[in-house]
Design an enzyme around this catalytic site. Sequence first.
Site, PDB file in Angstrom:
ATOM      1  N   ARG A   1      19.522 -12.172  78.102  1.00  0.00           N
ATOM      2  CA  ARG A   1      18.915 -13.181  77.224  1.00  0.00           C
ATOM      3  C   ARG A   1      17.451 -13.396  77.593  1.00  0.00           C
ATOM      4  NH1 ARG A   1      22.614 -18.161  78.047  1.00  0.00           N
ATOM      5  NH2 ARG A   1      22.421 -17.177  80.055  1.00  0.00           N
ATOM      6  N   THR A   2      17.182 -13.442  78.906  1.00  0.00           N
ATOM      7  CA  THR A   2      15.802 -13.673  79.336  1.00  0.00           C
ATOM      8  C   THR A   2      15.345 -12.529  80.227  1.00  0.00           C
ATOM      9  OG1 THR A   2      16.713 -14.974  81.141  1.00  0.00           O
ATOM     10  CG2 THR A   2      15.837 -16.213  79.281  1.00  0.00           C
TER      11      THR A   2
ATOM     12  N   ALA B   1      33.225  -8.040  84.244  1.00  0.00           N
ATOM     13  CA  ALA B   1      32.824  -9.398  83.868  1.00  0.00           C
ATOM     14  C   ALA B   1      34.051 -10.239  83.510  1.00  0.00           C
ATOM     15  CB  ALA B   1      31.831  -9.343  82.726  1.00  0.00           C
ATOM     16  N   ARG B   2      34.457 -10.165  82.284  1.00  0.00           N
ATOM     17  CA  ARG B   2      35.606 -10.935  81.821  1.00  0.00           C
ATOM     18  C   ARG B   2      36.317 -10.181  80.717  1.00  0.00           C
ATOM     19  NH1 ARG B   2      35.763 -13.322  85.620  1.00  0.00           N
ATOM     20  NH2 ARG B   2      35.710 -15.533  86.044  1.00  0.00           N
TER      21      ARG B   2
ATOM     22  N   HIS C   1      41.695  -7.109  88.278  1.00  0.00           N
ATOM     23  CA  HIS C   1      40.719  -8.192  88.508  1.00  0.00           C
ATOM     24  C   HIS C   1      40.511  -8.432  90.010  1.00  0.00           C
ATOM     25  CE1 HIS C   1      38.825 -11.936  86.435  1.00  0.00           C
ATOM     26  NE2 HIS C   1      38.141 -11.598  87.522  1.00  0.00           N
ATOM     27  N   ILE C   2      40.059  -7.389  90.689  1.00  0.00           N
ATOM     28  CA  ILE C   2      39.907  -7.478  92.150  1.00  0.00           C
ATOM     29  C   ILE C   2      38.481  -7.210  92.603  1.00  0.00           C
ATOM     30  CG2 ILE C   2      42.311  -6.923  92.717  1.00  0.00           C
ATOM     31  CD1 ILE C   2      41.328  -3.994  93.231  1.00  0.00           C
TER      32      ILE C   2
ATOM     33  N   GLU D   1      44.569 -10.878  80.110  1.00  0.00           N
ATOM     34  CA  GLU D   1      45.155 -10.536  81.413  1.00  0.00           C
ATOM     35  C   GLU D   1      46.004 -11.699  81.932  1.00  0.00           C
ATOM     36  OE1 GLU D   1      41.319  -9.813  83.363  1.00  0.00           O
ATOM     37  OE2 GLU D   1      41.702 -11.524  84.678  1.00  0.00           O
TER      38      GLU D   1
ATOM     39  N   GLY E   1      22.281 -11.034  85.651  1.00  0.00           N
ATOM     40  CA  GLY E   1      22.246 -12.106  86.653  1.00  0.00           C
ATOM     41  C   GLY E   1      22.279 -11.483  88.037  1.00  0.00           C
ATOM     42  N   ARG E   2      22.766 -12.273  88.987  1.00  0.00           N
ATOM     43  CA  ARG E   2      22.742 -11.819  90.379  1.00  0.00           C
ATOM     44  C   ARG E   2      23.560 -10.555  90.583  1.00  0.00           C
ATOM     45  NH1 ARG E   2      23.448 -18.088  91.731  1.00  0.00           N
ATOM     46  NH2 ARG E   2      24.717 -17.794  89.891  1.00  0.00           N
ATOM     47  N   ILE E   3      24.731 -10.474  89.933  1.00  0.00           N
ATOM     48  CA  ILE E   3      25.581  -9.293  90.142  1.00  0.00           C
ATOM     49  C   ILE E   3      24.946  -8.072  89.475  1.00  0.00           C
ATOM     50  CG2 ILE E   3      27.850  -8.276  89.699  1.00  0.00           C
ATOM     51  CD1 ILE E   3      28.990 -11.175  89.837  1.00  0.00           C
TER      52      ILE E   3
HETATM   53  C1  DGY Z   1      34.772 -14.370  89.429  1.00  0.00           C
HETATM   54  O1  DGY Z   1      34.578 -14.969  90.481  1.00  0.00           O
HETATM   55  O2  DGY Z   1      34.460 -14.825  88.346  1.00  0.00           O
HETATM   56  C2  DGY Z   1      35.389 -13.027  89.538  1.00  0.00           C
HETATM   57  O3  DGY Z   1      35.822 -12.573  88.320  1.00  0.00           O
HETATM   58  C3  DGY Z   1      36.494 -13.068  90.566  1.00  0.00           C
HETATM   59  O4  DGY Z   1      36.864 -11.802  90.935  1.00  0.00           O
END
Ligand code: DGY
Length: 339
Positions: free
Chosen positions: A181-182, A241-242, A289-290, A271, A159-161
């Site tokens: 995916r695409t 990401a997550r 997560h920064i 977390e 994606g964008r990131i």
């Molecule tokens: C988000 O915006 O989803 C990021 O994980 C925040 O740092």
Amino acid sequence: MNAKPKVWVARPVFPEVLDRLRQYFEVEAQAEERPRSPAELKAGLAGADAAIVGLADRIDAAVLDGNTRLKVVANLGVGHNNLDLDALTRAGVLASNTPDVLTESVADFAWALMLAAARRVGAAERWLRAGHWPGSNMRFDDWLGLDLHGRTLGILGMGRIGQGIARRASGFSMRVLYHNRTRLPEAVEQECRATLVGKPELLAQADFLVLVLPFTQANRHAIGAPELAAMKRSAVLVNVARGGIVDDAALAAALREGRLAAAGLDVFEGEPQVHPDLLALDNAVLSPHIASASEDTRRAMANLAADNVIAAFGFGDVAGQPPTPLNPVVMSHWAAGKA
Ligand code: DGY
């Protein structure tokens, strides 16, 4: 004069953002940063017309149950796996997130983790601060790390990131492969100098694998023991990401046993708890997560969340057009008087 609608702000945010909100709303802002229980969230939302919440605030059907007042929930983050969008839509509540404003800062941070993990910045700094340098007879071949330049960067989730991370790679003369995916439009692929490959090829070829995909149940443990085994032993894994996309226990085992060179992790399963095995490893660079936490970006995120609330209530410059809604169908329900 009608009373102002009320916004409940679940996390402390910048005072100037609260002042903007106060032009139109009564604002109840939490002064203390701490996890809120479902009961506290429910109570906070029950007394409000809108809420600004953080990624730790889980807004689901139970929290919304019986709430007929709430109209808007603005999330302080682009990822929104803390929001049950179906439940919000059913309850007639507009949700929004903060895309775009954080793209470049998160992309910068992914590079910070890549560089820090590859060149052992965290471990070297801990060693220096512990006073080991003087008198250590540090050898010419101590602290050897990995080069980035000329290597292959793999990006999972484009994606964008992901695209922002890829664009930066040309400065390091890296080859960029991605899996998504695409397929991206050709012009974007060219701008990013990125080539689409299957996931097995991405895992096998990447010297640096960066994860930028959203968390969904399907993506849970997208990188687990089998995927780690398919990677080069010399590879570096970065997750901005997550938590939960990586099986942290399997990752810690791979790092400990030398089946993966290093990792840079900004997000963790469960977390703010971090798997204790990761905490014990010198070849894991860990941050809380920064990735979006630059001065400018966090302000922009808070302002965008406020913009969504302000516009949804028909105030401000773009009255009636919240800039980044997640379930805009809710607004057509409002217009039709259904919610
Ligand atoms: C988000 O915006 O989803 C990021 O994980 C925040 O740092």
